[in-house]
Motif scaffolding. Structure first.
Motif, PDB file in Angstrom:
ATOM      1  N   PRO A 287     -10.740  -3.707  -3.045  1.00 22.83           N
ATOM      2  CA  PRO A 287     -10.260  -2.128  -3.129  1.00 22.83           C
ATOM      3  C   PRO A 287      -9.010  -2.216  -2.332  1.00 22.83           C
ATOM      4  O   PRO A 287      -8.683  -2.641  -1.134  1.00 22.83           O
ATOM      5  N   ILE A 288      -7.850  -1.322  -2.706  1.00 20.86           N
ATOM      6  CA  ILE A 288      -6.681  -1.158  -2.275  1.00 20.86           C
ATOM      7  C   ILE A 288      -6.298   0.466  -2.372  1.00 20.86           C
ATOM      8  O   ILE A 288      -6.107   0.685  -3.321  1.00 20.86           O
ATOM      9  N   ARG A 289      -5.815   0.850  -1.210  1.00 17.40           N
ATOM     10  CA  ARG A 289      -5.628   2.239  -1.060  1.00 17.40           C
ATOM     11  C   ARG A 289      -4.085   2.205  -1.177  1.00 17.40           C
ATOM     12  O   ARG A 289      -3.368   1.335  -0.415  1.00 17.40           O
TER      13      ARG A 289
ATOM     14  N   HIS B 147      -0.689  -0.801  -0.595  1.00 19.33           N
ATOM     15  CA  HIS B 147      -0.689  -2.051   0.384  1.00 19.33           C
ATOM     16  C   HIS B 147      -0.803  -3.304  -0.647  1.00 19.33           C
ATOM     17  O   HIS B 147      -1.169  -3.187  -1.675  1.00 19.33           O
ATOM     18  N   ALA B 148      -0.086  -4.347  -0.108  1.00 21.04           N
ATOM     19  CA  ALA B 148      -0.051  -5.608  -0.724  1.00 21.04           C
ATOM     20  C   ALA B 148      -0.447  -6.670   0.448  1.00 21.04           C
ATOM     21  O   ALA B 148       0.747  -7.139   0.933  1.00 21.04           O
ATOM     22  N   PHE B 149      -1.697  -6.809   0.410  1.00 22.26           N
ATOM     23  CA  PHE B 149      -1.929  -7.941   1.378  1.00 22.26           C
ATOM     24  C   PHE B 149      -3.072  -8.650   0.712  1.00 22.26           C
ATOM     25  O   PHE B 149      -3.705  -8.520  -0.382  1.00 22.26           O
ATOM     26  N   PHE B 150      -3.457 -10.028   1.267  1.00 22.94           N
ATOM     27  CA  PHE B 150      -4.353 -10.992   0.772  1.00 22.94           C
ATOM     28  C   PHE B 150      -5.599 -11.120   1.995  1.00 22.94           C
ATOM     29  O   PHE B 150      -5.238 -11.136   3.079  1.00 22.94           O
ATOM     30  N   ARG B 151      -6.971 -11.138   1.554  1.00 27.24           N
ATOM     31  CA  ARG B 151      -7.778 -11.284   2.467  1.00 27.24           C
ATOM     32  C   ARG B 151      -7.881 -12.803   2.648  1.00 27.24           C
ATOM     33  O   ARG B 151      -8.012 -13.354   3.811  1.00 27.24           O
ATOM     34  N   ASP B 152      -7.999 -13.441   1.390  1.00 26.37           N
ATOM     35  CA  ASP B 152      -8.493 -15.037   1.219  1.00 26.37           C
ATOM     36  C   ASP B 152      -7.580 -15.650   0.156  1.00 26.37           C
ATOM     37  O   ASP B 152      -8.174 -16.242  -0.550  1.00 26.37           O
ATOM     38  N   PRO B 153      -6.357 -15.595   0.203  1.00 28.60           N
ATOM     39  CA  PRO B 153      -5.700 -16.063  -0.862  1.00 28.60           C
ATOM     40  C   PRO B 153      -5.694 -17.668  -1.176  1.00 28.60           C
ATOM     41  O   PRO B 153      -5.864 -18.416  -0.037  1.00 28.60           O
TER      42      PRO B 153
ATOM     43  N   ILE C 197      -0.975  -9.145  -7.339  1.00 30.36           N
ATOM     44  CA  ILE C 197      -1.327  -8.868  -6.034  1.00 30.36           C
ATOM     45  C   ILE C 197      -2.896  -8.435  -6.349  1.00 30.36           C
ATOM     46  O   ILE C 197      -3.804  -9.062  -5.714  1.00 30.36           O
ATOM     47  N   ARG C 198      -2.971  -7.593  -7.060  1.00 32.68           N
ATOM     48  CA  ARG C 198      -4.314  -6.958  -7.652  1.00 32.68           C
ATOM     49  C   ARG C 198      -5.346  -8.023  -8.210  1.00 32.68           C
ATOM     50  O   ARG C 198      -6.569  -8.193  -8.426  1.00 32.68           O
ATOM     51  N   ALA C 199      -4.556  -8.847  -9.213  1.00 33.61           N
ATOM     52  CA  ALA C 199      -5.218  -9.780 -10.091  1.00 33.61           C
ATOM     53  C   ALA C 199      -5.547 -11.117  -8.983  1.00 33.61           C
ATOM     54  O   ALA C 199      -6.674 -12.109  -9.261  1.00 33.61           O
TER      55      ALA C 199
END
Length: 188
Positions: free
Chosen positions: A32-34, A37-43, A25-27
């Motif tokens: 910034p992720i608090r 959370h495991a979300f995508f803005r623009d995958p 998810i992070r790669a």
């Protein structure tokens, strides 16, 4: 909501995540992720494909892809059906063996990576022949026969060496059988 309704989702909040998924998810969508959370803005499309995403929630005026169909909308957001959702299982004739999980992560997050045609493996599958020995043979195919909690049963057919890719995050406790015999499960 996914947990409540028994749905699968590629993102959300979960205090417990598989380490490989957390790193993925992070790669794949740096931001910034608090917390967890495991979300995508623009995958990118390869990430949606790799995770088996067939639906996405986005602003009504910002569809996740050209051709996405609005199924329902509320308060400026819509549930979109993607135009070409990936299968849960695909069977590929081409694979690349890498030497580490970081090499694997780099390969699958490269925007040029095509998960429907190629698998990235962290160990040699030990198949007779080499990747792409199928030459001009018929395309391989996979079909899900049954799916239940903690279990997927599918039929895979291929002419020549092939690898079945299941779009569910890897777990070291998985096991597999092929034609009733134990078979190796590879990090793919």
């Amino acid at each position: 909501r996914a947990m409540l309704f028994g749905l699968q989702e590629a993102g959300g909040y979960n205090p417990t995540q598989l380490v490989r998924y957390w790193e993925f998810i992070r790669a794949s969508d740096p931001k910034p992720i608090r917390y967890n959370h495991a979300f995508f803005r623009d995958p990118p499309p390869n990430i949606l494909d790799l995770l088996g995403v067939g639906f996405a929630i986005a602003p009504v005026d910002e569809p996740p892809e050209t051709g996405a169909e609005i199924l329902v909308q509320e308060r400026g957001y819509a549930l979109f059906r993607l135009s070409d959702p990936p299968p849960l299982v695909s069977v590929v004739h081409e694979w690349t063996v890498v030497s580490s999980s970081s090499d694997s992560l780099g390969a699958v997050t490269d925007p040029a990576f095509g998960p429907r045609a190629t698998a990235i493996l962290e160990e040699d599958p030990g198949l007779a022949g080499e990747p792409d020995d199928a030459g001009g043979s018929a395309p391989a195919e996979g079909a899900v026969l049954a799916r239940a909690h903690q279990r997927v049963r599918f039929r895979a057919v291929a002419d020549g060496p092939a690898v079945a890719v299941v779009r569910i995050p890897f777990d070291p406790d998985w096991h597999a059988t092929v034609d009733g015999r134990a078979a190796p499960v590879l990090v793919t």
